[in-house]
Design a protein around this motif. Structure first.
Motif, PDB file in Angstrom:
ATOM      1  N   GLN A   1      -7.261   5.007  -1.247  1.00  0.00           N
ATOM      2  CA  GLN A   1      -7.023   3.820  -0.428  1.00  0.00           C
ATOM      3  C   GLN A   1      -6.327   4.195   0.880  1.00  0.00           C
ATOM      4  O   GLN A   1      -6.706   3.710   1.961  1.00  0.00           O
ATOM      5  CB  GLN A   1      -6.164   2.828  -1.211  1.00  0.00           C
ATOM      6  CG  GLN A   1      -5.904   1.529  -0.484  1.00  0.00           C
ATOM      7  CD  GLN A   1      -5.014   0.597  -1.284  1.00  0.00           C
ATOM      8  OE1 GLN A   1      -4.403   0.997  -2.271  1.00  0.00           O
ATOM      9  NE2 GLN A   1      -4.925  -0.646  -0.863  1.00  0.00           N
ATOM     10  N   GLU A   2      -5.332   5.039   0.793  1.00  0.00           N
ATOM     11  CA  GLU A   2      -4.581   5.429   1.993  1.00  0.00           C
ATOM     12  C   GLU A   2      -5.465   6.138   3.017  1.00  0.00           C
ATOM     13  O   GLU A   2      -5.406   5.840   4.219  1.00  0.00           O
ATOM     14  CB  GLU A   2      -3.416   6.337   1.588  1.00  0.00           C
ATOM     15  CG  GLU A   2      -2.502   6.695   2.740  1.00  0.00           C
ATOM     16  CD  GLU A   2      -1.320   7.532   2.293  1.00  0.00           C
ATOM     17  OE1 GLU A   2      -0.700   8.184   3.144  1.00  0.00           O
ATOM     18  OE2 GLU A   2      -1.002   7.542   1.085  1.00  0.00           O
ATOM     19  N   THR A   3      -6.319   7.052   2.549  1.00  0.00           N
ATOM     20  CA  THR A   3      -7.182   7.770   3.495  1.00  0.00           C
ATOM     21  C   THR A   3      -8.282   6.875   4.033  1.00  0.00           C
ATOM     22  O   THR A   3      -8.716   7.035   5.175  1.00  0.00           O
ATOM     23  CB  THR A   3      -7.778   9.033   2.855  1.00  0.00           C
ATOM     24  OG1 THR A   3      -8.552   8.676   1.688  1.00  0.00           O
ATOM     25  CG2 THR A   3      -6.695  10.017   2.458  1.00  0.00           C
ATOM     26  N   LEU A   4      -8.724   5.885   3.229  1.00  0.00           N
ATOM     27  CA  LEU A   4      -9.740   4.958   3.724  1.00  0.00           C
ATOM     28  C   LEU A   4      -9.145   4.057   4.808  1.00  0.00           C
ATOM     29  O   LEU A   4      -9.810   3.756   5.797  1.00  0.00           O
ATOM     30  CB  LEU A   4     -10.298   4.129   2.570  1.00  0.00           C
ATOM     31  CG  LEU A   4     -11.440   3.157   2.921  1.00  0.00           C
ATOM     32  CD1 LEU A   4     -12.579   3.855   3.645  1.00  0.00           C
ATOM     33  CD2 LEU A   4     -11.950   2.468   1.660  1.00  0.00           C
ATOM     34  N   VAL A   5      -7.902   3.629   4.619  1.00  0.00           N
ATOM     35  CA  VAL A   5      -7.226   2.837   5.647  1.00  0.00           C
ATOM     36  C   VAL A   5      -7.197   3.592   6.966  1.00  0.00           C
ATOM     37  O   VAL A   5      -7.465   3.034   8.039  1.00  0.00           O
ATOM     38  CB  VAL A   5      -5.799   2.462   5.205  1.00  0.00           C
ATOM     39  CG1 VAL A   5      -4.984   1.915   6.381  1.00  0.00           C
ATOM     40  CG2 VAL A   5      -5.830   1.432   4.085  1.00  0.00           C
ATOM     41  N   SER A   6      -6.874   4.879   6.882  1.00  0.00           N
ATOM     42  CA  SER A   6      -6.767   5.673   8.124  1.00  0.00           C
ATOM     43  C   SER A   6      -8.091   5.779   8.847  1.00  0.00           C
ATOM     44  O   SER A   6      -8.130   5.880  10.077  1.00  0.00           O
ATOM     45  CB  SER A   6      -6.201   7.066   7.799  1.00  0.00           C
ATOM     46  OG  SER A   6      -7.133   7.828   7.067  1.00  0.00           O
TER      47      SER A   6
END
Length: 202
Positions: free
Chosen positions: A193-198
């Motif tokens: 989720q964190e890398t997709l947000v970025s």
């Protein structure tokens, strides 16, 4: 790229997933769909007018995971100061808000989870065994982001995670703890989720 989303030229995101990772995400998304349940049209034999005018529930769900996914619009009356009358008013406002919004919220979450299942099924059919690189359009990326968030909320609720301090404790669970597989899934989905947000940030 293994285990992390990276931006694609022109928008969207890509991540390399192996067969086990594909199976885990798909299984979790299907379980989420089962938990959310069918839409009004499915309950009303596909009548589009019934879906259009259907009202949602006015009471919060009894399942703690669904309560986390569909919280009251107003805080729990027992947690707010004020008179009994004010508490009753807040409860009435929450019920009214839920009645007219929960069906749409469920439909959105259902569509996000379905998008995850469909994209993984298409990836499996195209790539065969061994995994492949999943490539998402900007719109698919937003659907994935919503689904990943819902999956983490659902797992976090089952793990009784209330705040960041609870998350810190998860890292110290012994391997023999029966919650360990669920914890690993929770943390892994958080990384995705964190890398997709970025990738979605300008």
């Amino acid at each position: 790229m293994p285990g992390t989303f990276e931006p694609l030229p022109g928008g969207g995101a890509a991540v390399a997933l192996d067969d086990v990772e594909i199976s885990i995400i798909r299984s979790l998304a299907v379980q989420l769909l089962e938990l959310i349940g069918p839409g009004p049209a499915e309950d009303a034999d596909g009548d589009p007018l019934a879906e259009l005018f259907a009202e949602g529930p006015s009471e919060p769900p009894s399942d703690p995971v669904l309560r986390r996914l569909f919280p009251d619009a107003y805080s729990d009356p027992e947690e707010l100061p004020g008179s009994a009358r004010e508490a009753e008013e807040r409860q009435a406002h929450s019920a009214e808000f839920r009645r007219y919004t929960e069906n749409d919220l469920r439909a959105g979450k259902r569509e996000n989870a379905l998008a995850v299942v469909r994209s993984l099924d298409a990836l499996t059919m195209a790539a065969g065994d061994g995994g492949a690189v999943l490539k998402l359009s900007p719109e698919e990326s937003r659907q994935w982001l919503g689904a990943l968030n819902d999956l983490r909320l659902a797992i976090g609720s089952r793990l009784e995670i209330a705040d960041e301090d609870d998350t810190d404790l998860l890292y110290r669970l012994p391997d023999e703890d029966p919650r360990k597989p669920m914890v690993m899934a929770y943390l892994w989905l958080g990384g995705l989720q964190e890398t997709l947000v970025s990738t979605l940030m300008p």
